[in-house]
Design a protein around this motif. Structure first.
Motif: not given
Length: 265
Positions: A81-89, A110-117, A131-135
């Motif tokens: 899932s592309n959500d904040e919880c998954s990213y931080y896990q 992490l590079n593709r889902h995190g903030y701004g590269g 987390f980058g909050h990308y759709k």
């Protein structure tokens, strides 16, 4: 050509300007790997690509060694899932994962889902980009395969710029793209692995490059177009390049930045 990683300061969008100054040679030496945009958009017989960040170098080594397996490993994370919880896990797992195969796959996630590269670590060596909050983060399979093909010409090493520059040999062209000198106090938002890249590091790099120029090596170095950078590279031929920027520009404001390219032959 685009690269597998998003990267702050990537040279992908200014390659047409940079190529005007890159001379021919047998091998291109880059002590600051970054996204490898210069490697991907040049045609040297060989490449020596180095960085002090082991996560970055191991990712490139994994792609070079077995791109198919790397793609399978990395896709497993992108399919979550592309959500904040998954990213931080995954970020927490990455910071304790001992196996380089999985760290490489997680690093791409992490590079593709995190903030701004942004690639940033705290003093404990933990990756701490939010987390980058990308759709729908893009999975760069085509870029990975193109990179794997080009990487067969490259040697990737985890080493400091000083160690790398001591490895140059006749026929080499040297291009350095270090962490930039901040243009203002708020611009210094990146951490060069855990220890940062200091003013002393900037001065030591410019001194080593000047000595290599005196020995007959073609040398290029990028930096921010500041008084300090121009002073450090006063004995080089200096050019101003205009680079797009995606971070730090106010909405509706200037979306480009002036960069310094120092050329010594």
């Amino acid at each position: 050509m685009k690269t597998p990683l998003k990267w702050v300061g990537s040279k992908a969008r200014i390659m047409s300007q940079l190529l005007q100054h890159l001379p021919s040679g047998k091998r291109l030496v880059e002590p600051f790997a970054g996204s490898c945009a210069v490697m991907m958009n040049t045609d040297y017989d060989e490449y020596l690509i180095a960085d002090v960040n082991p996560d970055l170098i191991h990712l490139y080594q994994c792609i070079k060694f077995d791109a198919d397996q790397f793609i399978l490993d990395a896709k497993r994370y992108f399919e979550l899932s592309n959500d904040e919880c998954s990213y931080y896990q995954i970020r927490s797992g990455f910071n304790i994962e001992p196996e380089w195969q999985w760290r490489a796959a997680m690093f791409l996630y992490l590079n593709r889902h995190g903030y701004g590269g942004v690639c940033r670590y705290n003093q404990r060596g933990h990756f701490n980009v939010p987390f980058g909050h990308y759709k729908k983060p893009y999975f760069p399979e085509a870029e990975i395969r193109a990179f794997a093909q080009k990487a067969q010409r490259a040697t990737f090493i985890c080493a400091s710029f000083e160690e790398t520059l001591k490895m140059v040999r006749p026929g080499d062209v040297i291009y350095c793209d270090p962490p930039y000198i901040p243009q203002n106090p708020t611009a210094n938002f990146t951490q060069y692995h855990t220890d940062g890249f200091t003013q002393d590091d900037q001065a030591h790099l410019s001194h080593m490059l000047h000595l290599l120029c005196q020995q007959g090596y073609p040398v290029l170095a990028s930096n921010s177009d500041t008084y300090e950078a121009r002073n450090l590279y006063a004995q080089f031929t200096r050019y101003t390049l205009t680079a797009p920027r995606s971070i730090g520009a106010a909405k509706g404001g200037d979306s480009s930045a002036r960069e310094l390219l120092a050329v010594g032959v």
